[in-house]
Scaffold this motif. Structure first.
Motif, PDB file in Angstrom:
ATOM      1  N   UNK A 237       0.835  -1.195   0.000  1.00 37.04           N
ATOM      2  CA  UNK A 237       0.000   0.000   0.000  1.00 37.04           C
ATOM      3  C   UNK A 237       0.870   1.245   0.000  1.00 37.04           C
ATOM      4  N   UNK A 238       0.488   2.239  -0.802  1.00 36.66           N
ATOM      5  CA  UNK A 238       1.239   3.494  -0.777  1.00 36.66           C
ATOM      6  C   UNK A 238       0.742   4.346   0.386  1.00 36.66           C
ATOM      7  N   UNK A 239       1.388   5.491   0.607  1.00 35.99           N
ATOM      8  CA  UNK A 239       1.046   6.312   1.763  1.00 35.99           C
ATOM      9  C   UNK A 239      -0.335   6.937   1.643  1.00 35.99           C
ATOM     10  N   UNK A 240      -0.793   7.200   0.440  1.00 37.13           N
ATOM     11  CA  UNK A 240      -2.147   7.728   0.282  1.00 37.13           C
ATOM     12  C   UNK A 240      -3.178   6.691   0.716  1.00 37.13           C
ATOM     13  N   UNK A 241      -2.921   5.432   0.404  1.00 34.54           N
ATOM     14  CA  UNK A 241      -3.828   4.360   0.824  1.00 34.54           C
ATOM     15  C   UNK A 241      -3.814   4.219   2.350  1.00 34.54           C
ATOM     16  N   UNK A 242      -2.631   4.317   2.950  1.00 37.77           N
ATOM     17  CA  UNK A 242      -2.537   4.205   4.405  1.00 37.77           C
ATOM     18  C   UNK A 242      -3.246   5.359   5.086  1.00 37.77           C
ATOM     19  N   UNK A 243      -3.136   6.544   4.507  1.00 37.28           N
ATOM     20  CA  UNK A 243      -3.865   7.696   5.049  1.00 37.28           C
ATOM     21  C   UNK A 243      -5.376   7.479   4.932  1.00 37.28           C
TER      22      UNK A 243
END
Length: 338
Positions: A237-243
């Motif tokens: 998961x990229x950071x946008x997904x984690x956010x």
């Protein structure tokens, strides 16, 4: 906050009949969110004619509005409680067990914590739940920063900690191998050390760890839980997904989001206000793990990333550098003062 008993046996009900509002317990003055979840579990396990999720929502709302309440319901609060109860694979228990069973063997006579914590309802992420959440929620890092009540990206670590802790609070900070517990006032005077800290203040400077040795960071000397920390380090998961998963958890629990810190590595650390009711913290962290959170963060003595500190090499203690030779900072992306 009073602890509500979870329904552990098949709810009573008459064959061929559905429950009515009178079958539901009154809402307490505190613990409304937890009570709605327990009512949803009760309706899910009703022994008579099956109750649909939409019927459960209607019944719970009718019960809530039967008398004046301390606060109003939050948007979709009951809907989320019913969804989590009826989609109960991560919270299902055998009929003989309670949802939360605190252990009575404490780490010491004065400790607030048991030697063994109750296992979370699930110990790994539910791929379907994560996938569904990412379809429903879109909260990229840039939007998180934009919506932060305070732009603390350039604040000092001490300034950030002072926004959440009293100067008399004992905070454990340092490196993985060398944690030190000092009052925040002392840390301010001497300067913060390391890149890790325990989000929960300590009750005393030193306790006895599980090996029987004195320690400045162990379960024995941790005080009351202050934050529930969600950390997702899934490299797929990229950071946008984690956010976006943080936003999902925030929406589904209604807990106050106080801070989000970029680890300087592969994860985001989201700090949510903990409840005085440890059963609610258990439920929160069980849901957090369902949405990709690290179950280790449930341990009250677990360390997290120190906001706006420089990330250090775990083995050498020296600052880590990016590809351009710059020190890697554990940036505070979101801050809401208490």
């Amino acid at each position: 906050m009073a602890i509500l008993k979870a329904y552990t046996k098949k709810s009573k009900g008459y064959k061929g009949q559905k429950p009515t509002v009178s079958d539901l317990h009154e809402f307490p003055d505190v613990g409304i969110h937890l009570h709605a979840f327990n009512l949803a579990l009760f309706l899910k396990n009703w022994g008579g004619e099956k109750v649909t999720p939409s019927e459960a929502v209607d019944l719970i709302k009718q019960k809530f509005y039967q008398r004046p309440q301390r606060r109003d319901l939050q948007p979709r609060e009951v809907e989320h409680a019913v969804e989590n109860a009826f989609d109960s694979s991560p919270i299902r228990r055998s009929p003989s067990r309670k949802v939360f069973i605190p252990k009575q063997v404490m780490t010491s006579a004065d400790s607030l914590w048991p030697q063994t914590l109750q296992k979370l309802a699930t110990e790994e992420a539910c791929k379907d739940a994560v996938s569904d959440a990412l379809k429903e929620y879109h909260w990229p890092v840039a939007k998180m920063v934009e919506e932060s009540p305070i732009d603390a990206r350039h604040w000092s670590t001490r300034e950030i900690l002072r926004s959440h802790y009293k100067e008399s609070d004992l905070l454990c900070s340092g490196t993985f191998y060398a944690p030190k517990t000092r009052s925040l006032q002392d840390w301010i005077s001497m300067g913060m050390q390391g890149d890790l800290f325990c989000p929960n203040p300590m009750r005393v400077e030193q306790g006895i760890n599980m090996d029987g040795n004195p320690s400045e960071r162990c379960r024995d000397n941790v005080g009351s839980r202050k934050f529930n920390v969600y950390e997702c380090d899934d490299t797929s998961l990229d950071f946008d997904a984690k956010a976006s998963l943080i936003k999902c958890l925030w929406d589904k629990t209604g807990a106050n989001l106080r801070m989000v810190v970029h680890s300087g590595g592969k994860s985001l650390h989201a700090f949510f206000d903990a409840s005085e009711n440890e059963e609610m913290n258990w439920q929160f962290m069980s849901l957090a793990v369902k949405y990709g959170g690290d179950p280790d963060m449930y341990r009250p003595e677990q360390q997290s990333r120190l906001p706006n500190a420089y990330r250090l090499c775990k083995d050498t203690g020296k600052p880590l550098l990016d590809k351009d030779g710059n020190k890697i900072r554990q940036t505070c992306l979101y801050l809401d003062q208490q």
